[in-house]
Design an enzyme around this catalytic site. Structure first.
Site, short mmCIF file in Angstrom:
data_model
loop_
_atom_site.label_atom_id
_atom_site.label_comp_id
_atom_site.label_asym_id
_atom_site.label_seq_id
_atom_site.Cartn_x
_atom_site.Cartn_y
_atom_site.Cartn_z
N GLU A 4 4.27 9.24 7.05
CA GLU A 4 5.82 8.53 7.41
C GLU A 4 6.02 11.12 6.75
O GLU A 4 6.41 10.72 5.52
CB GLU A 4 6.38 7.56 7.39
CG GLU A 4 8.27 8.37 7.77
CD GLU A 4 8.79 6.94 7.78
OE1 GLU A 4 9.92 7.29 8.56
OE2 GLU A 4 8.84 5.99 6.85
N LYS A 37 11.96 8.25 15.98
CA LYS A 37 11.41 6.68 15.22
C LYS A 37 12.53 5.76 15.77
O LYS A 37 13.86 6.47 16.19
CB LYS A 37 11.54 6.44 13.56
CG LYS A 37 11.84 5.67 12.79
CD LYS A 37 11.58 5.83 11.62
CE LYS A 37 11.58 4.20 10.37
NZ LYS A 37 11.57 4.76 9.24
N CYS A 90 6.99 2.04 9.85
CA CYS A 90 8.13 1.47 8.28
C CYS A 90 8.63 0.83 8.72
O CYS A 90 8.08 -0.35 8.74
CB CYS A 90 8.59 2.73 7.75
SG CYS A 90 8.82 3.00 5.96
N SER A 127 12.02 3.49 -31.40
CA SER A 127 12.67 2.61 -32.22
C SER A 127 11.18 1.47 -32.75
O SER A 127 12.20 1.02 -34.19
CB SER A 127 13.41 2.69 -31.56
OG SER A 127 13.42 1.79 -30.69
#
Length: 700
Positions: free
Chosen positions: A45, A114, A175, A356
């Protein structure tokens, strides 16, 4: 007429506004597709401009440059004799659309906009695009002059239509349309479309790949057909990582699987399939002729065959089982690929991490080490792009990485910043892990800097703040913790900018953060402390998943030092030690466990629960371990912490998105950051419910 067709679908590592790079990768994918015998090539896309352009899509330049790239694609000899399906934004009648442009031999066949836009989670497509809201309607799109010069066309079909070749019919969906309850492939299949294509920019979340695979297989299991899925891959310049997973399915079975995580910029998946298998499947199971009210699709015909008459020797792809990654593998691979894209495109020379000796910073360190493993493996597999990138990053055009530890030494600096409140145990844990992964490790003490800042305060106010253990107030105690945390952030950036300079080397380092998603959710960190960094690969991952990931690293990378880290209780080490031992723990400070916090986070974001709804759900889920009063206390504690600390989300380090309950303020979690922290109405509702339940249980 032939019956076997070879299709190509792609995963491309496109980058927002990188028109040169995007064009090069598109051409390379078409070249590979043709070499593998494909006659149809599908890309991801918005591959021409990059999916993550965001508000750059408002700029006319973005549309202009996309058209310029399209013109070069149309003219290129590489794109001849193959149907090319590419993604780009197009303006039609003053509306901006997310489109597929399908062309062959310098002629645009159709433009398909789309129809269903993604507008949830990280997606805000309605902000930039209009949906094509006219099913099976087609208009004429007047081509701009630069395209007319190439194609000799004045206009082309624009709308919800399908492509009819000599041997089959092909329809597009994009999509989010596949995720929609009324996906276009349903009606297209009923109208005789045999091949469905899906061009996506679908981002990675933990445990999400199975949803995509299920949707692709179900799209063709009921009514038959061939399904091609293409996807963006890599970091497009934002918090998201697009994880590829290109695939091809036929009649409900996967026949070709692309990589989910890879350092390859261009991946082309090809599959040879028999069109007659679709027709036989449909002939037995489906009866499209019984749908009397179906409106047919406009068919754009093209005098081109995807198959050859002499296809007897072509071997068709057979069904296969999809190989899913475990969540631990996803954490190892996804953020590592994201870090690699960020490093090679940022122009920096490596990373610096305040280490850490706890689970979070150690997880970040392991992800960097995983990135080094991936780079060495890619170079070993003759990935010339990765080799060129790593040589440029380290400033040595003769360098070839072979050992991950040696590469880690070149790219990664870890720094343990201890204080009088730090234990020897955390210091040694950080040192041992750094030695095993090979990082350039620095051990320093921040007490001098902290005392200098406190000395300024005392000089101005004539007051000396004390820790709670020494009789100080809660406000003093918190301030003394925060000054340590913020000094670490300042030192991290100082060392990131000057460490290589001190060694006589060029470049700077990107500072990595290591606050997990649960700490971000509750605000259990200091604003502008060492969690404030350039990027954070674990900011969207839960503490529970990070612990599982470290167990995976112990076995997969043979990092035995992680066992001690996993056995230690999580602690910030910002309050004085008691008899040399840590007295402060994260879970005690928060008033709940990380496991409880993860569940609360999912209820808040995924289930969209406010305080009262959350209390009701948790009262049922925790009925074996907590009384209603205890559940109410935990819910109230969370919402107090959340609302008091929500302002921190506005400054949180950009983090790799991996969880559906991420509190990222940027756009995923759109909530205010100033609250009435008393939650009077909501908490009163909870209290009334607790009273009702307790009275009922007492028999009143």
């Amino acid at each position: 007429m032939g019956r076997k067709v070879t299709f190509a679908t792609c995963s491309l590592n496109q980058w927002a506004l990188d028109f040169d790079g995007n064009l090069s990768r598109i051409l390379r994918s078409i070249e590979i597709a043709k070499c593998n015998g494909a006659k149809y090539r599908l890309g991801p896309e918005l591959e021409i401009c990059g999916y993550g352009c965001a508000d750059h899509l408002y700029e006319s330049d973005t549309l202009l440059h996309s058209l310029e790239v399209l013109a070069e694609l149309l003219e290129s000899p590489v794109t001849q004799d193959i149907i090319c399906d590419v993604g780009m934004p197009i303006m039609h009648r003053d509306a901006r659309y997310n489109c597929r442009v399908i062309f062959l031999n310098k002629k645009i066949l159709l433009i398909r906009p789309k129809m269903f836009l993604a507008n949830y989670g990280n997606n805000r497509e309605f902000r930039w695009f209009s949906p094509w809201s006219q099913p099976r309607h087609v208009e004429e799109y007047l081509l701009p002059r630069m395209i007319r010069k190439v194609t000799d066309q004045v206009s082309v079909p624009f709308g919800d239509c399908v492509l009819s070749t000599i041997d089959t019919c092909i329809g597009s969906e994009m999509c989010a349309e596949m995720w929609n309850a009324k996906s276009p492939h349903i009606d297209m299949g009923l109208d005789g479309v045999e091949v469905f294509t899906n061009s996506s920019a679908s981002y990675h979340e933990l445990r999400k790949a199975n949803q995509r695979v299920a949707l692709v297989t179900s799209a063709t299991s009921k009514s038959g057909g061939i399904y091609l899925f293409a996807n963006q891959k890599g970091c497009d310049g934002d918090r998201l990582y697009y994880d590829g997973c290109a695939m091809v399915a036929i009649n409900g079975d996967i026949v070709a699987q692309g990589a989910q995580f890879s350092l390859d910029d261009v991946e082309v998946l090809t599959a040879t399939l028999d069109l007659e298998d679709v027709r036989s499947y449909r002939g037995e199971r489906c009866h499209p002729h019984i749908v009397h009210d179906h409106k047919p699709y406009h068919r754009v015909t093209v005098d081109f065959s995807l198959s050859d008459d002499n296809d007897i020797d072509l071997i068709t792809h057979r069904p296969m089982e999809w190989q899913f990654h475990s969540p631990e593998e996803e954490i190892s691979l996804g953020p590592a690929c994201w870090l690699w894209d960020y490093l090679r495109r940022s122009g920096q020379a490596g990373f610096l991490l305040p280490l850490s000796g706890g689970v979070d910073s150690s997880s970040t360190a392991c992800i960097v080490y995983s990135m080094c493993v991936l780079v060495c493996n890619a170079v070993r597999d003759n990935n010339t792009q990765v080799l060129q990138d790593i040589q440029r990053i380290v400033g040595d055009l003769t360098y070839t990485p072979e050992d991950p530890q040696e590469l880690c030494k070149r790219l990664f600096t870890t720094c343990y910043m201890g204080s009088e409140n730090s234990s020897e145990d955390t210091r040694s844990r950080a040192k041992d892990l750094a030695a095993q992964i090979g990082s350039n490790h620095i051990n320093l003490n921040i007490d001098m800097a902290v005392k200098g800042l406190l000395g300024i305060f005392t000089f101005v106010t004539a007051r000396v703040p004390q820790f709670r253990a020494s009789g100080g107030s809660t406000r003093e105690n918190l301030a003394l913790q925060n000054v340590q945390a913020r000094v670490r952030m300042v030192l991290a950036y100082l060392f990131a900018q000057l460490t290589l300079w001190a060694q006589g080397k060029p470049g700077g380092l990107l500072v990595l953060g290591s606050a997990n998603v649960d700490e971000s959710l509750s605000g259990y960190f200091t604003k502008y402390d060492c969690s404030s960094a350039d990027i954070n690969p674990i900011g969207g991952i839960s503490k529970t998943d990070l612990k599982s990931f470290l167990h995976y690293c112990v076995e997969h990378f043979q990092l035995s030092s992680l066992r001690r880290i996993l056995a230690a209780p999580p602690t910030a080490e910002l309050e004085p030690l008691v008899d040399g031992q840590v007295a402060q723990t994260d879970e005690a400070d928060m008033g709940m466990t990380y496991t409880e916090l993860s569940l609360i986070g999912r209820l808040r974001k995924v289930s969209r629960s406010g305080p009262y709804s959350m209390f009701c759900k948790l009262m049922e889920l925790w009925k074996e371990t907590c009384s209603p009063s205890q559940v109410a206390a935990k819910v109230k504690q969370f919402f107090r912490m959340y609302s008091v600390n929500r302002h921190k989300m506005t400054t949180i380090t950009p983090s790799y998105h991996a969880e559906s309950y991420s509190p990222d303020d940027n756009r995923f979690d759109m909530r205010p950051f100033l609250y009435n922290v008393k939650w009077l109405w909501q908490f009163k509702k909870i209290d009334n419910k607790v009273s009702d339940v307790e009275l009922a249980r007492a028999g009143y």
